[in-house]
Design a protein around this motif. Structure first.
Motif, mmCIF file in Angstrom:
data_model
loop_
_atom_site.group_PDB
_atom_site.id
_atom_site.type_symbol
_atom_site.label_atom_id
_atom_site.label_comp_id
_atom_site.label_asym_id
_atom_site.label_seq_id
_atom_site.Cartn_x
_atom_site.Cartn_y
_atom_site.Cartn_z
ATOM 1 N N THR A 1 0.477 -1.479 -0.110
ATOM 2 C CA THR A 1 0.233 -0.347 -0.419
ATOM 3 C C THR A 1 1.286 1.191 0.094
ATOM 4 O O THR A 1 0.829 2.591 -0.589
ATOM 5 N N GLY A 2 2.066 1.208 0.649
ATOM 6 C CA GLY A 2 2.766 2.599 0.414
ATOM 7 C C GLY A 2 3.641 2.707 -0.371
ATOM 8 O O GLY A 2 3.101 3.231 -0.996
ATOM 9 N N LEU A 3 4.224 1.776 -1.017
ATOM 10 C CA LEU A 3 4.169 1.981 -2.325
ATOM 11 C C LEU A 3 3.414 2.108 -3.357
ATOM 12 O O LEU A 3 4.130 3.323 -4.377
ATOM 13 N N LEU A 4 2.604 1.881 -3.925
ATOM 14 C CA LEU A 4 0.678 2.026 -4.034
ATOM 15 C C LEU A 4 1.070 3.913 -3.918
ATOM 16 O O LEU A 4 0.402 4.504 -5.116
ATOM 17 N N LEU A 5 0.865 3.983 -2.765
ATOM 18 C CA LEU A 5 0.196 5.652 -2.621
ATOM 19 C C LEU A 5 1.152 6.200 -3.121
ATOM 20 O O LEU A 5 1.331 7.571 -3.135
ATOM 21 N N LEU A 6 2.203 5.913 -3.040
ATOM 22 C CA LEU A 6 3.672 6.727 -3.884
ATOM 23 C C LEU A 6 3.730 7.394 -4.818
ATOM 24 O O LEU A 6 3.823 8.061 -5.631
ATOM 25 N N CYS A 7 3.682 5.951 -5.785
ATOM 26 C CA CYS A 7 3.215 6.393 -6.992
ATOM 27 C C CYS A 7 2.041 7.183 -7.358
ATOM 28 O O CYS A 7 1.744 7.887 -7.675
ATOM 29 N N VAL A 8 0.758 6.638 -6.426
ATOM 30 C CA VAL A 8 -0.519 7.832 -7.035
ATOM 31 C C VAL A 8 0.136 9.573 -6.807
ATOM 32 O O VAL A 8 -0.661 10.100 -7.151
#
Length: 206
Positions: A9-16
């Motif tokens: 989730t952290g990586l996904l949110l960083l991308c978003v």
């Protein structure tokens, strides 16, 4: 499962949020100056010390003795906006991916507070600190220290994936509604160490 969820989730949110973070970084650089990030040592999992990242919201103004002026004086208009939108917290996603923090957990506090916790309150360090937590969704900055720590310990004792999801959704709701937010925390309550020292002094007098 909690750590895996944090990483994915952290990586996904960083991308978003990457475009937003870039925009905020430029805004902070232009309106407040360098450095863009605020870095401070905080207490983490099992009381290990780590460096927390946030976007700067305050200037470096100091008094004649070289000490920082109060938060209320140093907080800028753009910094106030970032706090109200919780955008100043976005760099903490880097802390989550690194393993310093979790998405959900007790908020990481200052290193100088360590000597003032009771044994019960120290249980808050048995889990990774979080960007948001149980105490934040049950009152955010409006709670006193003792109430916050009680909720932190309850979270540790009831730790579960479903509880984390409930806290995340409640955090999103409260952030959008701006419920329980103190723009300038130092106007709300004393620093934890100061409060505990004052209580100890009063007890000695009594």
């Amino acid at each position: 499962m909690k750590r895996l969820f944090d990483i994915v989730t952290g990586l996904l949110l960083l991308c978003v949020f990457c475009p937003i973070m870039l925009g905020v970084a430029i805004l902070v650089r232009v309106k407040i100056g360098s450095p863009i990030l605020f870095k401070q040592e905080r207490v983490g999992y099992h009381e290990r010390i780590f460096t927390l990242y946030k976007f700067r919201t305050m200037t470096n103004q100091k008094d004649e003795a070289g000490k920082d002026l109060s938060d209320s004086v140093r907080l800028t208009k753009i910094g106030l906006l970032l706090r109200r939108l919780s955008m100043d917290e976005l760099p903490q996603l880097l802390n989550v991916v690194k393993g310093d923090m979790s998405l959900v957990g007790p908020r990481p506090l200052l290193v100088r507070y360590l000597p003032y916790y009771t044994p019960e309150e120290r249980k808050r360090h048995l889990v990774r600190p979080g960007i948001t937590g149980y105490a934040q969704v049950e009152g955010r900055n409006q709670l006193d220290w003792s109430s916050r720590f009680k909720l932190d310990v309850i979270y540790v004792e009831k730790l579960s994936f479903l509880l984390d999801l409930r806290i995340i959704f409640k955090t999103i709701s409260k952030t959008l509604k701006r419920e329980g937010i103190a723009d300038v925390p130092d106007q709300q309550m004393l620093d934890f160490d100061v409060e505990r020292m004052m209580k100890a002094s009063i007890q000695k007098v009594e």
